[in-house]
Design a protein around this motif. Structure first.
Motif, short mmCIF file in Angstrom:
data_model
loop_
_atom_site.label_atom_id
_atom_site.label_comp_id
_atom_site.label_asym_id
_atom_site.label_seq_id
_atom_site.Cartn_x
_atom_site.Cartn_y
_atom_site.Cartn_z
N LYS A 176 41.65 48.96 40.77
CA LYS A 176 41.23 49.61 39.84
C LYS A 176 40.29 50.66 40.43
CE LYS A 176 42.17 49.51 35.74
NZ LYS A 176 42.09 48.99 34.38
N ASP A 185 43.55 38.33 37.14
CA ASP A 185 42.06 38.62 37.45
C ASP A 185 41.14 37.39 37.64
OD1 ASP A 185 41.40 41.40 36.89
OD2 ASP A 185 41.82 41.34 34.73
N ARG A 206 44.59 52.06 37.06
CA ARG A 206 45.29 50.71 37.68
C ARG A 206 46.34 51.19 38.65
NH1 ARG A 206 47.72 45.83 34.13
NH2 ARG A 206 49.15 45.28 35.51
N ARG A 217 40.19 42.08 40.28
CA ARG A 217 41.72 41.44 40.38
C ARG A 217 41.68 40.49 41.47
NH1 ARG A 217 45.45 42.59 36.41
NH2 ARG A 217 46.70 41.98 38.19
N THR A 248 47.06 46.34 30.11
CA THR A 248 48.34 46.84 29.53
C THR A 248 49.22 45.91 28.71
OG1 THR A 248 48.32 48.55 31.43
CG2 THR A 248 50.22 48.59 30.21
#
Ligand code: 6R9
Length: 660
Positions: free
Chosen positions: A534, A513, A539, A528, A428
């Motif tokens: 996820k 990540d 998310r 992550r 995002t």
């Protein structure tokens, strides 16, 4: 199915020389890539010049007031609705189909009963009419904020584009989120108007969305008006006089050729706010600008998707998430592409709904997700083998790591064992794709499951705790230089922007990540490194699920962790301590799962609730989620010296085992 280092086929290479614009060796790519990042300003301004600006920029990149608040193409003016619509309407693309949309309901033969095709001209007219309504009847103007809570129907991009036309900042909230999640987002954005629908179809059921909005608005005082589009034509939608308006009523009397001039906005004018989950606290409003964001989308549509005028392009995401914003709405419309869009679910009414869509419209470029592929693998080969995939020429996946088995299966069946197939890493926050194969620019050999190299103009690396680059072993993924799709800030909370992304490794963007960089410089994002999970590519913050649980009258404490799942990648499970006077029971377990569905949304429902009498905590009282996760994964605990009470671990183990 979180990916582990041991599962990765580092040495396996699949050379594809048939379909890429150009084939490159890793060495060649490296040389070209180095040139693109040696002067990012020059490189990206070359890309930005391919868009139509109302006025040119005077500075390509500045920091305002200081790094990491970067501003791209300062002084330049443009408009997202103009670039995605007017420009095409003034060209031969005027009557080209922009969206092919199909609804969920099917007839007795399984064919969709509703298919709409909107040309660029149709879209342009609808957007102008709605912008007219926004301006004259709703009093919206540049800089105002609105919230959009709508399902996958063409009116959703129409609202986004109409807002962009006026410089109104919009915030789309995924239609699967609950009333309280919606209310939080409306309040943070201080939205004046909410756009929604009466309801929509999902898996044969009517989802009544307007009622959820009514619920949300009990705690959202900023909202003056609600505009309701009739998707289902329900007869009994509650409407509050003075506040709620039917879309069709507002549109009445607006001339078909209404024209609202696109507002020339500054390059750094916010296009939208999109809320996303982080490690702690409420979801944060990621703000994207206009000029930088569109520049990155333009580039990636060309390089990653190699988009051409005769393509039928399909991105399977929901517009409520960033993938839909960037690659169903702004990216492909910028390029004048024909875009497939659908309402409903991938495997309803039958497990080959998607394959029918590919066949029916002759999809050529296909952007898919690992969870969907794993779901289809389970249904068995007979559902794919009876369909024709000969139109597909390029495909990519997004949202979570793709395990090599799923990659091979999709490549074999959908990609016929010959088309380029990549896994595009981004988030995002990055606005657009960052690490990916770029068949439209030059394709290096593919390896099943890798993300590949960073795209041209993007410098990424994998580093250890000290920020030193590591190769061949796990480290943190960082972005080392500003890129045009980067956020402006977190809405209303600039210091959080700095803390979350730029404090762990000063000067670099910390993605959150884990990743490995292999000997060829390919990056493999593993999952992550923080408390974000996820679930089927969606998310979520484990913190949000914990807060929901704690808000239940019988819960004292909760720790939520993501655990690997064969299909969904990861699922949340919750360890719960009850308030005294409450006893564990299957009913309560059910009730708590339903509670989370209601408070956050169906995607957040824990797959399991495990009752314990205490949680592993540090001596200072912090819940040690890492240990909880290791218990669940049956892994060695590692450093547990700060653990206050070791029996908490034994109990968690026992309770978890009992449930299995
Ligand atoms: C676009 C999107 C971002 C997180 C990201 C990472 C994971 C996304 C991936 C991937 C491995 C890929 N992720 N794409 N991991 N390979 N191709 O998904 O945005 O919802 O913000 O999620 O998704 O963990 O940090 P968003």
């Amino acid at each position: 199915m979180s990916i582990e280092e041991k599962d990765l086929p580092f040495d396996e290479k699949i050379i594809i020389n048939k379909w890429a614009n150009k084939n490159l060796s890793v060495e060649d790519y490296k040389k070209l890539h180095e040139r693109t990042i040696s002067n990012i300003e020059e490189f990206w301004s070359g890309v930005a010049k391919e868009l139509d600006w109302f006025s040119p920029w005077s500075k390509t990149l500045t920091a305002d007031p200081q790094p990491p608040f970067y501003r791209w193409f300062v002084g330049g003016k443009l408009n997202a609705s103009y670039l995605t619509l007017d420009r095409h309407v003034a060209s031969w693309r005027k009557n080209k189909v922009a969206y092919i949309w199909e609804g969920e309901p099917v007839d007795g033969k399984g064919n969709p009963v509703e298919v709409r095709r909107l040309t660029y001209y149709d879209l342009y007219r609808e957007v102008n009419k709605l912008a007219y309504v926004m301006k004259t009847k709703l009093g919206l103007k540049k800089g105002d904020t609105i919230t959009i809570y709508m399902p996958m129907i063409p009116e959703l991009p129409i609202v986004m584009l109409a807002a962009a036309r006026l410089g109104v900042i919009f915030s789309v909230v995924f239609s699967g989120f609950s009333a309280s999640a919606l209310s939080d987002r409306i309040n943070d954005a201080k939205a004046r108007v909410v756009f929604t629908v009466d309801g929509f179809w999902r898996r044969g059921k009517q989802v009544r969305l307007k009622e959820i909005v009514d619920d949300a608005l009990k705690t959202s005082p900023s909202v003056e008006k609600v505009v309701v589009y009739k998707r289902l034509g329900l007869g009994d939608t509650p409407m509050t006089a003075g506040r709620d308006h039917w879309w069709s009523d507002l549109m009445e009397g607006i001339p078909v050729n209404a024209y609202i001039p696109p507002e020339p906005v500054e390059s750094e004018h916010p296009l939208y706010i999109l809320y996303t989950s982080g490690t702690t606290g409420k979801p944060k409003g990621i703000v994207h600008d206009t000029g930088g964001y569109l520049t990155e989308l333009h580039a990636t549509m060309k390089w990653v998707f190699d988009i051409k005028d005769d393509d039928v392009y399909w991105c399977v995401a929901d517009i409520g998430w960033v993938t839909g914003h960037s690659y169903i709405v702004f990216g492909p419309l910028l390029e004048g592409a024909t875009i497939v869009m659908y309402e409903g679910a991938p495997d309803y009414p039958a497990p080959d709904r998607w394959w029918q869509i590919i066949e029916r419209y002759g999809v050529t470029v296909y952007y898919t997700t690992p969870t969907a592929i794993r779901t289809f693998m389970r249904y068995g080969d007979e559902w794919v083998s009876k369909h024709d995939f000969s139109t597909i020429r390029l495909m990519h996946s997004v949202g979570e790591p793709i395990n090599p088995e799923a990659w091979r299966w999709a490549w074999k069946w959908i990609g016929r064992g010959e088309v380029p197939f990549g896994s595009t890493w981004w988030m995002t926050e990055t606005g657009g794709i960052m690490i990916s194969h770029v068949p439209g620019w030059g394709l290096i050999p593919l390896k099943p499951g890798t993300n590949g190299w960073p795209i041209p103009g993007v410098e990424a690396d994998v580093v250890d705790d000290e920020g030193k680059p590591v190769q061949g072993r796990r480290g943190y993924l960082i972005i080392k230089k500003p890129w045009p799709g980067m956020p402006l800030t977190i809405w209303g909370d600039p210091s959080r922007y700095v803390n979350v992304y730029f404090s762990k490794f000063p000067g670099a963007f910390y993605a959150g990540d884990w990743a490995i960089k292999d000997g060829d410089g390919y990056i493999w994002v593993l999952g992550r490194a923080d408390e974000v999970i996820k679930v089927a590519g969606h998310r979520l913050g484990t913190y949000e699920i914990e807060s929901a649980l704690i808000s239940h009258k019988s819960v004292a404490e909760a720790a939520v962790v993501g655990v690997p799942d064969q299909v969904k990648g990861e699922v949340p499970i919750a360890f719960v301590v009850l308030r005294s006077g409450n006893a564990p029971s299957d009913e309560l377990r059910k009730e708590l799962r339903a509670w989370v569905r209601q408070v956050v949304g169906p995607i957040a429902e824990p797959s399991n609730i495990i009752f314990v009498t205490k949680l592993p905590k540090t001596r200072s009282g912090k819940i040690m989620r890492r240990l909880v996760k290791q218990v669940v994964m049956n892994q060695p605990l590692g450093d547990a010296t700060t653990l206050e009470d070791e029996t908490s671990i034994d109990e968690a183990k026992r309770a978890y085992e009992e449930l299995r």
